[in-house]
Design an enzyme around this catalytic site. Structure first.
Site, PDB file in Angstrom:
ATOM      1  N   THR A   1      54.401  33.468 -74.565  1.00 43.75           N
ATOM      2  CA  THR A   1      54.597  32.168 -74.431  1.00 43.75           C
ATOM      3  C   THR A   1      53.703  31.345 -73.296  1.00 43.75           C
ATOM      4  OG1 THR A   1      55.941  33.213 -72.384  1.00 43.75           O
ATOM      5  CG2 THR A   1      57.021  33.171 -74.603  1.00 43.75           C
TER       6      THR A   1
ATOM      7  N   GLY B   1      57.555  37.651 -72.189  1.00 42.06           N
ATOM      8  CA  GLY B   1      58.559  38.351 -72.708  1.00 42.06           C
ATOM      9  C   GLY B   1      59.456  39.017 -71.836  1.00 42.06           C
TER      10      GLY B   1
ATOM     11  N   SER C   1      66.837  35.066 -74.671  1.00 40.56           N
ATOM     12  CA  SER C   1      65.566  34.692 -74.194  1.00 40.56           C
ATOM     13  C   SER C   1      65.415  35.183 -72.604  1.00 40.56           C
ATOM     14  CB  SER C   1      65.007  33.406 -74.210  1.00 40.56           C
ATOM     15  OG  SER C   1      63.861  33.208 -73.651  1.00 40.56           O
TER      16      SER C   1
END
Length: 556
Positions: A367, A459, A438
Site C-alpha cells: 500500500t 498489510g 483492512s
C-alpha cells in the site's frame, strides 16, 4: 486512565476537542512515499490550497508515479483534522466493494479455493473508491477546484517521469503477472522486460482519464461511456463487474475512533472496516499497564509481542460495519483491556494456541501512505492500496486504470489461509457489495501541546508499525527517529516474533527464546512510514519519511 462505558464511547465518537490557544504551524509539510507526489502537494499548497486540496493532488500523483502501491483502480482511508475554534475529525472510507455478482464460493474450483484467481486478473478486482474519494474531498473540503488539484498528476502522466530502483524492484516481484496482461506489459514494462532505472514511464491514457475526472467529476468514472468501457473490457477478460456495480458505489463518511490515553492525549484512528485502528488502541491501552518504558530492549520486545498477540487475535470479530455490528465497545472495555494486560507474564511467552480462539484477517501488504499539515493546522493522513504490488496486474485498455486485487482481502476460504498465511474469518467472507476488512490505519495522536500523524503501508504489519512509531513519539523522540526505529511484529498466528534484520541482537534473541518465543529474522526491512509533528505551544512543525523507502518530506 479514563475508561469508557458503552454510552460514553458512543458520546466520545462524536466528540471534538476545544482548541487551546495553539500557535499555527510555522511551516506546512507534505510527507509521501515519492518525491514527485510530495512536490505535487507542495505545489497545491503554494497555490493557496489547504491540506485537503494537497491530499487530492498527492493521491492522484501517487496513482501515476507509484502504480505498484495505489491508483484510480484502488481504494483507501482518509483521516482528516479540521482546525478552528473546535478541532473536528472526520474519516472517509473509500474502501473497495465486492461486485454484486460476488459470492462466498467465487474462487472455489471443484471444492478447492484457487488463490491465483483472487490475486491476478480482473476477477480479483473489487469496485474502486479512489475516483469517488477525490471528487468527494474536493466538494466537501477543497479550497481549489478538482481540476486545479489534479493538474500536477495529469502533467506527470502525460510527460512521464524516470523510474527509480524502488519501481524496478517492485515490478520485478510481479514481472510474470505484468507480462501476462498485454496492456500492463505495454505500459509498465520495456518491451516485455523489466525496465532499467531512468526509463521514462509515460501514461497518456491515464492522463486522459484524470482529465475527464477533472472536468466532469466522479460521475465520469462510474457512469456513462467511460463506465461502459470499463465493464465491457473487464467482462471480456473474465471479470464480473457490471454497470450497476459502478453506479451504486459510494464513499462513506464514518465517525473516526477516538480513544483517550494518558497525559490528556487521545488517539484518533480508523474505525471498521479497518481492523487496524482497534488493534492500535488496544495495544496502547495494554501498554499503559505495563512498564515498557523502563524495560531493556529484549524485555520490551517481549511486552510488545504479547500485546500484539492479544490485539491481533481480536481482529477476527470485525468486518464491514454496513453488514455486521462490530463489538467496538466490548473490545475497548476496561475489563477486557485489563484482563488481556494482566494475562501477560513478565518472563514467559503465552502460546497463541493457549489463548481463547480467534483468527486473523486476510490482507496484502503493498500500500502507500502520506501525511499533510497546512499552516492553518488542518491535516490529512491517508493510507491507499491496490493490495498486491501492481494490484491484479490488469490494466483496462484505453483507460490507464490498473485494477486492484482487493478481493483477496476477503476470507475466500474461512477454513484455510491466504497467500500471506493469514487465517480466514466468517465475518470477513465474500458477500456482494461488501467492503473487505483492512489493517490500513491512518492515525493521529493529539494532546493540549502536541499533534502527530502516523501511517504506513505494510498489510497486517501496519498496526504494529504504527504503535512502534507512536511509542517513539511518547518517548520524546524526533520524527525521523519514529520512522527509523527497528521493527518487530507478532500477529497471533503464525505464532512467531518476527523482526527486521539487525533489530534484535543475538543475546536479545536468546533471551526471548528462553522466554518461550519463536523468533525469526526477516529477509528484508518493511514498511514506508510517513509522519508529521506540530508543537502547538511554539508553532514548530516537522515531518519525516521512512528511510527504508524513497519518499520525501517537503515543507512550504
Amino acid at each position: 486512565m479514563r475508561w469508557l462505558s458503552t454510552i460514553a464511547l458512543h458520546v466520545l465518537l462524536l466528540w471534538s476537542v476545544t482548541a487551546t490557544a495553539a500557535q499555527p504551524p510555522k511551516q506546512a509539510y507534505v510527507s509521501s512515499a515519492h518525491p514527485l507526489a510530495s512536490a505535487a502537494g507542495i505545489e497545491i499548497l503554494k497555490q493557496g490550497g489547504n491540506a485537503t486540496d494537497a491530499a487530492i493532488a498527492v493521491t492522484a500523483a501517487l496513482a501515476v508515479v507509484e502504480p505498484y502501491g495505489s491508483g484510480l483502480g484502488g481504494g483507501g482511508f482518509y483521516l482528516l483534522r479540521h482546525a478552528g475554534k473546535k478541532t473536528n475529525y472526520q474519516f472517509l472510507d473509500a474502501r473497495e466493494r465486492a461486485p454484486l455478482a460476488a459470492h462466498a464460493n467465487l474462487y472455489r474450483i471443484n471444492g478447492v479455493v484457487s488463490t491465483k484467481l483472487s490475486l491476478d486478473g480482473p476477477l480479483a478486482a473489487a469496485i474502486p473508491g479512489i475516483p469517488a474519494a477525490l471528487d468527494e474531498l474536493s466538494q466537501k473540503h477543497g479550497r481549489l477546484s478538482l481540476a486545479e488539484n489534479l493538474a500536477p498528476a495529469i502533467a506527470l502522466a502525460r510527460n512521464g517521469f524516470a523510474i527509480d530502483k524502488v519501481y524496478q524492484e517492485r515490478a520485478s516481484w510481479r514481472l510474470a503477472a505484468l507480462q501476462k496482461d498485454p496492456e500492463s506489459a505495454r505500459i509498465f514494462l520495456d518491451q516485455q522486460q523489466l525496465p532499467k532505472t531512468g526509463w521514462i514511464l509515460r501514461q497518456p491514457d491515464l492522463a486522459n482519464t484524470l482529465s475527464l475526472l477533472a472536468a466532469q467529476g466522479a460521475k465520469s468514472f462510474y457512469q456513462g461511456p467511460f463506465a461502459e468501457k470499463l465493464v465491457q473490457n473487464i467482462q471480456n477478460a473474465g471479470g464480473i463487474w457490471s454497470l450497476k456495480d459502478l453506479a451504486l458505489y459510494q464513499v462513506k463518511w464514518r465517525q473516526p475512533l477516538i480513544v483517550p490515553l494518558a497525559e490528556q492525549r487521545q488517539l484518533i484512528t480508523a474505525p471498521p472496516p479497518s481492523a487496524g485502528g482497534i488493534a492500535i488502541a488496544q495495544s496502547l491501552l495494554m501498554l499503559q499497564r505495563l512498564p515498557w518504558q523502563q524495560a531493556k530492549p529484549a524485555q520490551r520486545a517481549h511486552y510488545l509481542a504479547e500485546v500484539f498477540r492479544r490485539a491481533y487475535r481480536d481482529r477476527s470479530l470485525l468486518g464491514d460495519p454496513d453488514f455486521i455490528n462490530n463489538p467496538i465497545d466490548a473490545l475497548l472495555a476496561r475489563q477486557h483491556i485489563v484482563q488481556m494486560a494482566d494475562s501477560i507474564q513478565v518472563d514467559q511467552a503465552t502460546p497463541s494456541s493457549h489463548l481463547p480462539p480467534g483468527s486473523v484477517l486476510y490482507e496484502g501488504d503493498h500500500t502507500t501512505h502520506f501525511a499533510i499539515l497546512d499552516q492553518q493546522g488542518n491535516a490529512v493522513a491517508a493510507t491507499l492500496s491496490l493490495n498486491m504490488m501492481f494490484g491484479a496486474a490488469f490494466t483496462v485498455p484505453e483507460t490507464g486504470v490498473l485494477l486492484n486485487d482487493e478481493m483477496d482481502d476477503f476470507a475466500a476460504d474461512v477454513q484455510g489461509s491466504n497467500a500471506y498465511g493469514l487465517i480466514g474469518s466468517q465475518v470477513n467472507s465474500i458477500q456482494a457489495g461488501k467492503r473487505p476488512l483492512s489493517s490500513m490505519s491512518p492515525s493521529f495522536l493529539e494532546g493540549p501541546h502536541e499533534f502527530a500523524a502516523f501511517g504506513t503501508p505494510g498489510g497486517s504489519r501496519i498496526p504494529s508499525m504504527n504503535v512502534l512509531a507512536m511509542l517513539e513519539f511518547l518517548n520524546g523522540k524526533a520524527p525521523q527517529q519514529w520512522v527509523a526505529s527497528p521493527r518487530i511484529h507478532h500477529q497471533y498466528f503464525p505464532d512467531v516474533l518476527g523482526f527486521e534484520p539487525g533489530a534484535l541482537t543475538e543475546q536479545q534473541q536468546q533471551r526471548l527464546v528462553k522466554q518461550g518465543h519463536e523468533v525469526k529474522e526477516l529477509t528484508r526491512n518493511y514498511g514506508n512510514q510517513q509522519v508529521l509533528w506540530w508543537q502547538k505551544d511554539s508553532g514548530h512543525s516537522a515531518a519525516a519519511s521512512d528511510p527504508r523507502g524513497s519518499g520525501a518530506s517537503l515543507s512550504h
